[in-house]
Design a protein around this motif. Structure first.
Motif, PDB file in Angstrom:
ATOM      1  N   ASN A 141       0.826  -1.213   0.000  1.00 29.83           N
ATOM      2  CA  ASN A 141       0.000   0.000   0.000  1.00 29.83           C
ATOM      3  C   ASN A 141       0.857   1.259   0.000  1.00 29.83           C
ATOM      4  O   ASN A 141       0.604   2.212  -0.751  1.00 29.83           O
ATOM      5  CB  ASN A 141      -0.918   0.010   1.224  1.00 29.83           C
ATOM      6  N   ASN A 142       1.870   1.289   0.856  1.00 28.27           N
ATOM      7  CA  ASN A 142       2.717   2.478   0.942  1.00 28.27           C
ATOM      8  C   ASN A 142       3.502   2.706  -0.341  1.00 28.27           C
ATOM      9  O   ASN A 142       3.700   3.850  -0.772  1.00 28.27           O
ATOM     10  CB  ASN A 142       3.679   2.346   2.121  1.00 28.27           C
ATOM     11  N   THR A 143       3.956   1.615  -0.967  1.00 26.39           N
ATOM     12  CA  THR A 143       4.708   1.753  -2.209  1.00 26.39           C
ATOM     13  C   THR A 143       3.817   2.259  -3.337  1.00 26.39           C
ATOM     14  O   THR A 143       4.225   3.118  -4.126  1.00 26.39           O
ATOM     15  CB  THR A 143       5.351   0.407  -2.595  1.00 26.39           C
ATOM     16  N   ILE A 144       2.608   1.745  -3.414  1.00 22.96           N
ATOM     17  CA  ILE A 144       1.646   2.250  -4.405  1.00 22.96           C
ATOM     18  C   ILE A 144       1.383   3.732  -4.171  1.00 22.96           C
ATOM     19  O   ILE A 144       1.345   4.545  -5.110  1.00 22.96           O
ATOM     20  CB  ILE A 144       0.336   1.443  -4.329  1.00 22.96           C
ATOM     21  N   ARG A 145       1.221   4.114  -2.918  1.00 18.63           N
ATOM     22  CA  ARG A 145       0.986   5.534  -2.583  1.00 18.63           C
ATOM     23  C   ARG A 145       2.127   6.415  -3.060  1.00 18.63           C
ATOM     24  O   ARG A 145       1.905   7.463  -3.671  1.00 18.63           O
ATOM     25  CB  ARG A 145       0.822   5.650  -1.069  1.00 18.63           C
ATOM     26  N   ASP A 146       3.365   6.015  -2.791  1.00 21.30           N
ATOM     27  CA  ASP A 146       4.507   6.857  -3.114  1.00 21.30           C
ATOM     28  C   ASP A 146       4.932   6.745  -4.573  1.00 21.30           C
ATOM     29  O   ASP A 146       5.530   7.675  -5.110  1.00 21.30           O
ATOM     30  CB  ASP A 146       5.685   6.492  -2.207  1.00 21.30           C
ATOM     31  N   LEU A 147       4.631   5.628  -5.202  1.00 20.34           N
ATOM     32  CA  LEU A 147       5.011   5.440  -6.604  1.00 20.34           C
ATOM     33  C   LEU A 147       4.035   6.130  -7.542  1.00 20.34           C
ATOM     34  O   LEU A 147       4.439   6.824  -8.485  1.00 20.34           O
ATOM     35  CB  LEU A 147       5.078   3.939  -6.917  1.00 20.34           C
ATOM     36  N   LEU A 148       2.737   5.975  -7.282  1.00 21.49           N
ATOM     37  CA  LEU A 148       1.718   6.445  -8.221  1.00 21.49           C
ATOM     38  C   LEU A 148       0.893   7.608  -7.685  1.00 21.49           C
ATOM     39  O   LEU A 148       0.051   8.150  -8.410  1.00 21.49           O
ATOM     40  CB  LEU A 148       0.796   5.286  -8.595  1.00 21.49           C
ATOM     41  N   LEU A 149       1.114   7.981  -6.411  1.00 26.66           N
ATOM     42  CA  LEU A 149       0.436   9.148  -5.837  1.00 26.66           C
ATOM     43  C   LEU A 149      -1.072   9.016  -5.901  1.00 26.66           C
ATOM     44  O   LEU A 149      -1.789   9.973  -6.201  1.00 26.66           O
ATOM     45  CB  LEU A 149       0.890  10.430  -6.560  1.00 26.66           C
ATOM     46  N   VAL A 150      -1.579   7.828  -5.613  1.00 28.17           N
ATOM     47  CA  VAL A 150      -3.017   7.601  -5.600  1.00 28.17           C
ATOM     48  C   VAL A 150      -3.448   7.250  -4.180  1.00 28.17           C
ATOM     49  O   VAL A 150      -2.704   6.597  -3.441  1.00 28.17           O
ATOM     50  CB  VAL A 150      -3.434   6.482  -6.574  1.00 28.17           C
ATOM     51  N   LYS A 401      11.690   3.733 -10.687  1.00 22.23           N
ATOM     52  CA  LYS A 401      11.103   3.872  -9.355  1.00 22.23           C
ATOM     53  C   LYS A 401      10.443   2.570  -8.907  1.00 22.23           C
ATOM     54  O   LYS A 401      10.603   2.140  -7.759  1.00 22.23           O
ATOM     55  CB  LYS A 401      10.086   5.006  -9.344  1.00 22.23           C
ATOM     56  N   ALA A 402       9.689   1.952  -9.799  1.00 23.41           N
ATOM     57  CA  ALA A 402       8.945   0.741  -9.430  1.00 23.41           C
ATOM     58  C   ALA A 402       9.873  -0.402  -9.068  1.00 23.41           C
ATOM     59  O   ALA A 402       9.594  -1.176  -8.137  1.00 23.41           O
ATOM     60  CB  ALA A 402       8.018   0.331 -10.570  1.00 23.41           C
ATOM     61  N   PHE A 403      10.977  -0.538  -9.797  1.00 20.62           N
ATOM     62  CA  PHE A 403      11.919  -1.639  -9.538  1.00 20.62           C
ATOM     63  C   PHE A 403      12.995  -1.237  -8.533  1.00 20.62           C
ATOM     64  O   PHE A 403      13.865  -2.030  -8.198  1.00 20.62           O
ATOM     65  CB  PHE A 403      12.561  -2.100 -10.845  1.00 20.62           C
ATOM     66  N   ARG A 404      12.976   0.023  -8.110  1.00 21.70           N
ATOM     67  CA  ARG A 404      13.865   0.522  -7.064  1.00 21.70           C
ATOM     68  C   ARG A 404      15.347   0.419  -7.435  1.00 21.70           C
ATOM     69  O   ARG A 404      16.223   0.200  -6.601  1.00 21.70           O
ATOM     70  CB  ARG A 404      13.562  -0.210  -5.741  1.00 21.70           C
ATOM     71  N   ARG A 405      15.604   0.608  -8.718  1.00 18.88           N
ATOM     72  CA  ARG A 405      16.952   0.637  -9.294  1.00 18.88           C
ATOM     73  C   ARG A 405      16.817   1.136 -10.719  1.00 18.88           C
ATOM     74  O   ARG A 405      15.701   1.126 -11.277  1.00 18.88           O
ATOM     75  CB  ARG A 405      17.582  -0.763  -9.290  1.00 18.88           C
ATOM     76  N   LEU A 435      -1.637  -0.086 -19.454  1.00 18.78           N
ATOM     77  CA  LEU A 435      -1.303  -1.508 -19.527  1.00 18.78           C
ATOM     78  C   LEU A 435       0.149  -1.760 -19.147  1.00 18.78           C
ATOM     79  O   LEU A 435       0.464  -2.773 -18.498  1.00 18.78           O
ATOM     80  CB  LEU A 435      -1.583  -2.037 -20.935  1.00 18.78           C
ATOM     81  N   ALA A 436       1.041  -0.869 -19.526  1.00 21.26           N
ATOM     82  CA  ALA A 436       2.447  -1.023 -19.147  1.00 21.26           C
ATOM     83  C   ALA A 436       2.609  -0.925 -17.631  1.00 21.26           C
ATOM     84  O   ALA A 436       3.387  -1.674 -17.023  1.00 21.26           O
ATOM     85  CB  ALA A 436       3.295   0.030 -19.848  1.00 21.26           C
ATOM     86  N   ILE A 437       1.871  -0.011 -17.006  1.00 21.72           N
ATOM     87  CA  ILE A 437       1.913   0.112 -15.546  1.00 21.72           C
ATOM     88  C   ILE A 437       1.375  -1.155 -14.890  1.00 21.72           C
ATOM     89  O   ILE A 437       1.947  -1.674 -13.912  1.00 21.72           O
ATOM     90  CB  ILE A 437       1.128   1.355 -15.095  1.00 21.72           C
ATOM     91  N   GLN A 438       0.266  -1.679 -15.431  1.00 20.63           N
ATOM     92  CA  GLN A 438      -0.276  -2.927 -14.884  1.00 20.63           C
ATOM     93  C   GLN A 438       0.762  -4.042 -14.946  1.00 20.63           C
ATOM     94  O   GLN A 438       0.941  -4.800 -13.979  1.00 20.63           O
ATOM     95  CB  GLN A 438      -1.517  -3.349 -15.669  1.00 20.63           C
ATOM     96  N   ALA A 439       1.438  -4.151 -16.075  1.00 23.47           N
ATOM     97  CA  ALA A 439       2.444  -5.205 -16.224  1.00 23.47           C
ATOM     98  C   ALA A 439       3.573  -5.035 -15.210  1.00 23.47           C
ATOM     99  O   ALA A 439       4.063  -6.017 -14.632  1.00 23.47           O
ATOM    100  CB  ALA A 439       2.999  -5.191 -17.651  1.00 23.47           C
ATOM    101  N   ALA A 440       3.977  -3.800 -14.984  1.00 25.13           N
ATOM    102  CA  ALA A 440       5.053  -3.559 -14.016  1.00 25.13           C
ATOM    103  C   ALA A 440       4.622  -3.910 -12.603  1.00 25.13           C
ATOM    104  O   ALA A 440       5.410  -4.446 -11.813  1.00 25.13           O
ATOM    105  CB  ALA A 440       5.498  -2.096 -14.085  1.00 25.13           C
ATOM    106  N   LEU A 441       3.364  -3.647 -12.269  1.00 25.95           N
ATOM    107  CA  LEU A 441       2.889  -3.872 -10.910  1.00 25.95           C
ATOM    108  C   LEU A 441       2.694  -5.345 -10.579  1.00 25.95           C
ATOM    109  O   LEU A 441       2.507  -5.692  -9.399  1.00 25.95           O
ATOM    110  CB  LEU A 441       1.583  -3.104 -10.665  1.00 25.95           C
TER     111      LEU A 441
END
Length: 816
Positions: A141-150, A401-405, A435-441
């Protein structure tokens, strides 16, 4: 039948022998270590242990004959360290067996300890190895909050995370089930759709009709029609104006751009031009108009709206109710507005002011209707780039950001192909990004905290790369992904050199509250408070608001210790807490000075505790102070119908001193029955009768006194003098002969054991920070952190900084 001490310690040996937790890594020790056990060890074992633990039918399945040299002891280090302590404390051999002298015990303990110390001096440093960790629910939850600002918490629908070593971030227990994978897929779609809009909505509009403008026209039918009259010369302020609309309705904020509008028509005499103005007002207005300009406006109520700023003065041009005039003005990010309104401008001398008929005052906005996530993810890209270049730019930033590297070129190419194929199929570019974001998540590179190793088979220690260290640090302190500053330092290879400064910065960040909710609440086992159900007939005052207040007290208390960088010892003896009215009533505290209800205040200046808001309260001179007397702890360590000295004592031993008692032997009878007989008397008397059972006596001798110290607090933490018809006896004698009466004297004794308390919290936090259980080779790290705490007064920041600087946190090794 074996004695109580003997039975207890044979059970300890049995548990150690089969737990598998004591197995060491013999490769960490030099094979050149002396193979011969010291004579103080072999002689002691032969004389005092061989009868029960020899080759034939050894008790608890533990035979000393398998330990013939020093390496054999090192392989079973945890077991022998425990046995060393049992001998040192006089708990082994059993009291029914032949007893060694004090000198023999000391020599045995010293010799076993010397085997370990000599091995540690020559051993290869071992930072351990951490299982790849899946993000737990809070981290997700926290990572989604800080990554996507939702503002979403999709993990609330995920299955509960398993717990290992007391925490839910332990890599070995964070499995990935088919059900969880399904939830990941659903969450990724939901989050991507919320983060990126494919259709940009129009700005919302709010209208306040003339009849609802202030001053509100009570009992004025003339003002109730479609148009609200504005007659500047009228003595009634309902009609003379100005007429205003509240900013709370028009939604002016410091964060958004809006447009203010007014619709009306006018009447005037003669051909001379007439004017009106729209204005804003508020007590904290930052740029009011000069009084000379304000005085040009007309209206009996004008003085009540000062200070004000005239936004726009305009000529009245519509004199027909079928063709209205509309004026507007942009309001750019202003949070200082209380009202917006319209007023007539005073005409030249000799000219009669116009009449106005206001249909409405309205606002439109926010003008930017794309969510912050959309603007952040897709913004700041040069318009000169082609669509393919824009895609790569967006995905390079997002994936890193999503992969943290830093994302690799191949990763960017593969995710870009998702966008390209989506657009080629006739969909919008934004659909492809979704769709690209979905694949990354749903990628393992997002869901797991992977620490890729270019030397996976070496047993040599090697540092984590800077991005891996940034990830460890952010999930340790924030339970979330690294922020821009951590990533920037990692990219410059400067994070290791700036670790102390970054820890200090991160502890001041609001996200550090994760240390309270994730570390402290799990360490103290207070999550159970959310499900405890005290008997409603015996404890009718316990309700949901009180339950929540109990949790919040502990959260705010620990939060101050972290925020103010106080000593860890204050967890035991602090003279303050935080209370709201329900909890203060529960504690029988009347004001912020801790005055007891019904008593005369000893000092002046105390404020009554009213309402649901929490306030800081002094506990100086009261029966409470520190964690041990907070209702949250007292409630989770009780039974539904009564207190439990056993649970409370065990909680102190395990969670504060790090010396948990062994599991109870099988077939232990219920407290109220012993050998088929019903036990009677007070709870303390029944416990003492229960302790007469040899199978129970020894463990209860260490737990019960600690629990009895808090018997003045009932099963929901309220103070009491009696338990039913029996007076409370809160005195006790600890193993070793130390006597106390009540929690205050016990806390003094516990503070004398500060080394144990510091060591316990270091071990707990190191376990939490590493995401794995501690091993024998972590002892040197624990010792160094404990030593640093002792030198620095036990400050919280020292604890966190020393763990972040430690070798197990910064280094790794390959497989054994």
């Amino acid at each position: 039948m074996p004695s109580a001490i003997g039975l207890k310690n044979h059970l300890i040996i049995f548990a150690l022998a089969f737990s598998g937790l004591f197995l060491g890594n013999p490769s960490a020790y030099p094979q050149a270590a002396s193979p011969v056990l010291p004579s103080d060890v072999t002689g002691f074992l032969k004389q005092y242990c061989e009868r029960c633990h020899g080759a034939e039918n050894p008790k608890a399945g533990f035979s000393i004959t398998s330990y013939t040299d020093q390496l054999s002891l090192l392989k079973a280090r945890k077991k022998w360290d425990q046995l060393r302590l049992l001998v040192k404390q006089g708990e082994m051999p059993p009291q029914t067996s032949k007893q060694p002298t004090v000198g023999e015990r000391a020599a045995f303990e010293k010799s076993v300890q010397s085997v370990f110390e000599n091995a540690d001096k020559n051993a290869k440093p071992d930072p351990g190895r951490v299982t790849a960790r899946r993000l737990n629910r809070v981290e997700y939850n926290n990572t989604i909050r800080d990554l996507l600002l939702v503002d979403l918490k999709p993990a609330e629908d995920f299955p509960a995370d398993d717990v290992g070593h007391g925490f839910d971030n332990i890599g070995d227990v964070l499995t990935l089930s088919p059900v969880l994978m399904e939830r990941y897929l659903a969450a990724a779609e939901s989050v991507a759709n919320r983060a990126i809009f494919t259709e940009i909505p129009a700005p919302s509009k709010r209208y306040l009709a003339g009849r609802f403008l202030h001053p509100y026209p009570h009992n004025a039918p003339e003002a109730e029609g479609r148009f609200r009259p504005l007659r500047p010369l009228d003595k009634n302020p309902i009609f003379s104006g100005p007429l205003v609309a509240g900013a709370d309705y028009l939604k002016f904020t410091a964060d958004e751009d809006l447009i203010l509008r007014a619709r009306f028509y006018s009447k005037k005499k003669g051909d001379a031009p007439a004017y009106a103005a729209i204005f804003i007002s508020g007590p904290n207005l930052v740029d009011p108009s000069p009084d000379s300009e304000v005085e040009r406006l007309m209206g009996e109520a004008l003085k009540t709206f000062k200070p004000l700023r005239i936004l726009k003065t305009f000529e009245l041009t519509s004199f027909d109710d079928k063709k209205l005039q509309e004026v507007e003005f942009p309001i750019n990010r202003r949070g200082d507005i209380k009202v917006a309104g319209i007023a007539v401008v005073r005409p030249p001398d000799g000219q009669e002011p116009p009449l106005m008929f206001i249909e409405n005052i309205s606002s439109e906005g926010p003008l930017e209707t794309r969510p912050l996530s959309h603007r952040t993810l897709l913004g700041n890209i040069p318009s000169t780039l082609s669509q393919t270049e824009r895609t790569r730019e967006v995905l390079t930033r997002f994936l890193s950001k999503a992969f943290r590297r830093p994302a690799t070129a191949e990763e960017v190419r593969r995710f870009s192909s998702i966008v390209e194929s989506t657009v080629a199929g006739g969909a919008k570019w934004e659909n492809g990004i979704q769709l690209a974001i979905q694949a990354a998540l749903v990628s393992p590179k997002f869901l797991f905290r992977l620490e890729l190793d270019d030397r996976p088979t070496t047993t040599d220690s090697q540092p984590l790369d800077e991005f891996q260290l940034a990830s460890r640090l952010s999930y340790f302190l924030w339970s979330s992904m690294p922020d821009d500053e951590l990533r920037e330092l990692a990219g410059k290879n400067q994070l290791t050199a700036n670790l102390p400064a970054q820890v200090k910065r991160m502890l001041k960040d609001p996200r550090a509250s994760a240390l309270i909710d994730q570390f402290a609440m799990q360490w103290l086992q207070l999550g159970r408070l959310q499900t405890v159900a005290p008997d409603s007939k015996l404890f009718p005052t316990f309700n949901e608001p009180l339950r929540l207040a109990m949790l919040e007290e502990t959260r705010l208390f620990i939060g101050e210790l972290i925020r103010e960088d106080r000593s860890l010892a204050e967890m035991l003896n602090a003279d303050f807490t935080y209370l709201n009215e329900p909890l203060a009533r529960h504690y029988e505290i009347a004001d912020t000075l801790g005055t007891k209800v019904g008593k005369k205040p000893a000092k002046t200046g105390g404020k009554p505790i009213k309402g649901p808001a929490f306030v800081r309260v002094s506990l100086d001179g009261t029966d409470r102070g520190g964690l041990l007397t907070q209702a949250s702890v007292l409630t989770v360590t009780s039974n539904p119908t009564r207190t439990s000295p056993v649970k409370r004592g065990r909680w102190v031993l395990e969670q504060l001193l790090g010396t948990p008692p062994p599991p109870p032997p099988p077939n232990v009878p219920e407290l109220d029955k012993e050998d088929g007989k019903k036990l009677t008397g007070s709870l303390r008397q029944r416990m003492e009768q229960h302790r007469q059972n040899p199978a129970c006596a020894n463990c209860h001798a260490s737990m019960d006194p600690l629990g009895f110290a808090f018997e003045n607090f009932d099963a929901i933490g309220a103070f009491r003098e009696k338990d039913g018809d029996f007076a409370i006896d809160s005195s006790g004698v600890l193993p070793g002969g130390k006597m106390f009466k009540g929690p205050a004297e016990l806390k003094t004794i516990l503070l004398e054991k500060r080394d144990l308390f510091n060591r316990c919290i270091v071990e707990k936090m190191l376990t939490y920070a590493l995401g794995r259980g501690l091993e024998y080779y972590d002892k040197s790290t624990v010792d160094r952190v404990v030593s640093a705490l002792e030198k620095d007064g036990g400050r919280f920041s020292t604890l966190v900084t020393e763990i972040a600087k430690s070798e197990p946190f910064r280094l790794r090794r390959g497989k054994e």
